[in-house]
Structure formats: structure tokens, C-alpha cells
Motif scaffolding. Sequence first.
Motif, mmCIF file in Angstrom:
data_model
loop_
_atom_site.group_PDB
_atom_site.id
_atom_site.type_symbol
_atom_site.label_atom_id
_atom_site.label_comp_id
_atom_site.label_asym_id
_atom_site.label_seq_id
_atom_site.Cartn_x
_atom_site.Cartn_y
_atom_site.Cartn_z
ATOM 1 N N SER A 148 0.825 -1.199 0.000
ATOM 2 C CA SER A 148 0.000 0.000 0.000
ATOM 3 C C SER A 148 0.863 1.253 0.000
ATOM 4 O O SER A 148 0.600 2.211 -0.735
ATOM 5 C CB SER A 148 -0.919 0.004 1.219
ATOM 6 N N LEU A 149 1.912 1.245 0.802
ATOM 7 C CA LEU A 149 2.838 2.383 0.839
ATOM 8 C C LEU A 149 3.532 2.559 -0.503
ATOM 9 O O LEU A 149 3.647 3.683 -1.009
ATOM 10 C CB LEU A 149 3.880 2.181 1.948
ATOM 11 N N ALA A 150 3.981 1.468 -1.098
ATOM 12 C CA ALA A 150 4.652 1.541 -2.397
ATOM 13 C C ALA A 150 3.717 2.070 -3.482
ATOM 14 O O ALA A 150 4.103 2.917 -4.299
ATOM 15 C CB ALA A 150 5.193 0.163 -2.786
ATOM 16 N N LEU A 151 2.484 1.600 -3.491
ATOM 17 C CA LEU A 151 1.527 2.073 -4.502
ATOM 18 C C LEU A 151 1.130 3.520 -4.263
ATOM 19 O O LEU A 151 0.916 4.273 -5.215
ATOM 20 C CB LEU A 151 0.294 1.164 -4.515
ATOM 21 N N THR A 152 1.064 3.949 -3.009
ATOM 22 C CA THR A 152 0.769 5.345 -2.704
ATOM 23 C C THR A 152 1.900 6.245 -3.195
ATOM 24 O O THR A 152 1.648 7.293 -3.812
ATOM 25 C CB THR A 152 0.568 5.533 -1.191
ATOM 26 N N LEU A 153 3.130 5.846 -2.932
ATOM 27 C CA LEU A 153 4.283 6.636 -3.401
ATOM 28 C C LEU A 153 4.334 6.672 -4.923
ATOM 29 O O LEU A 153 4.620 7.713 -5.507
ATOM 30 C CB LEU A 153 5.569 6.072 -2.834
ATOM 31 N N LEU A 154 4.049 5.559 -5.566
ATOM 32 C CA LEU A 154 4.013 5.520 -7.025
ATOM 33 C C LEU A 154 2.918 6.433 -7.570
ATOM 34 O O LEU A 154 3.131 7.148 -8.546
ATOM 35 C CB LEU A 154 3.806 4.082 -7.500
#
Length: 64
Positions: free
Chosen positions: A54-60
Motif C-alpha cells: 500500500s505504501l509503495a503504490l501510494t508513493l508511485l
Amino acid sequence: MIKWLLVVVVAIVVLSLAGPFLSRYGLGRLPGDLTVKFRGKLVYIPITTTLILSLALTLLGRLI
């Protein structure tokens, strides 16, 4: 609040179904991911993996 809860539940369901595929890449064996034996079946609950993805997709999403 309800929208975020729904997103987390859907993410947990999707990651639970994708567990065998994700374990090839090292996800799913993180501290905080639970594997529970319930009525003779293994139930996989990827709490930490869900948060990291979730954090990775939010940053992306923020970068795009």
C-alpha cells in the motif's frame, strides 16, 4: 473511514489469494504476516505485506 476499511479488507483478500505467487518474491514471509491453521486449512493474513504494498503504490501514485 469506511472507504479505507473497505480498501484494507479488499487488499487482504487479494493478497491472500496471491500468497503463493508473492512468496516466490519474498513477500508473505515478513514479520507481522500471519498464517493460521483453521479447521484443517491454512489461512494466510498478510498484514505487513499489505501495508508495504500500500505504501509503495501510494508513493508511485504520488509520483505519477
